[in-house]
Design a protein around this motif. Structure first.
Motif, PDB file in Angstrom:
ATOM      1  N   PHE A  44      28.003 -11.484 -25.096  1.00  0.00           N
ATOM      2  CA  PHE A  44      28.536 -10.656 -24.012  1.00  0.00           C
ATOM      3  C   PHE A  44      27.854 -11.003 -22.684  1.00  0.00           C
ATOM      4  N   ALA A  45      26.538 -11.185 -22.704  1.00  0.00           N
ATOM      5  CA  ALA A  45      25.816 -11.567 -21.489  1.00  0.00           C
ATOM      6  C   ALA A  45      26.258 -12.947 -21.007  1.00  0.00           C
ATOM      7  N   LEU A  46      26.467 -13.871 -21.930  1.00  0.00           N
ATOM      8  CA  LEU A  46      26.938 -15.198 -21.540  1.00  0.00           C
ATOM      9  C   LEU A  46      28.345 -15.146 -20.961  1.00  0.00           C
ATOM     10  N   LEU A  47      29.182 -14.280 -21.507  1.00  0.00           N
ATOM     11  CA  LEU A  47      30.533 -14.116 -20.964  1.00  0.00           C
ATOM     12  C   LEU A  47      30.493 -13.612 -19.530  1.00  0.00           C
ATOM     13  N   LEU A  48      29.636 -12.650 -19.273  1.00  0.00           N
ATOM     14  CA  LEU A  48      29.552 -12.117 -17.909  1.00  0.00           C
ATOM     15  C   LEU A  48      28.994 -13.145 -16.927  1.00  0.00           C
TER      16      LEU A  48
END
Length: 97
Positions: A44-48
């Motif tokens: 999720f952090a990488l997606l953001l």
């Protein structure tokens, strides 16, 4: 032939950040399915970090978590964080651009 410098220039010239999103979305959905919360938070952090408008896509991933009843609280947190991130980035861009 794949190592030719001209090909590297062409590949890097027309590179789109959205091409990084598809595998990460699949990993996020997989992490929801198997219940891997820590791995999901990393993905999720990488997606953001890919693009600012990917946060809207993450809202739908969170909705999937809620509707599938596998990760209700995690899905709600995903939607909340994604909305805050999207609004925060948009405000920061408009104020400092």
């Amino acid at each position: 032939m794949a190592l030719h410098p001209a090909l590297h220039g062409a590949n890097f010239y027309d590179f789109h950040s959205l091409s990084l999103v598809a595998p990460l979305v699949l990993w996020a959905l997989y992490c929801i399915e198997v219940g891997a919360t820590r791995a999901y938070l990393l993905v999720f952090a990488l997606l953001l970090c890919c693009r600012e408008d990917v946060a809207l896509l993450c809202c739908f991933i969170g909705l999937y978590g809620i509707l599938s009843r596998r990760a209700g609280r995690l899905g709600a947190a995903t939607i909340g964080i994604s909305c805050l991130y999207f609004v925060g980035i948009r405000v920061a861009v408009y104020l400092y651009a």
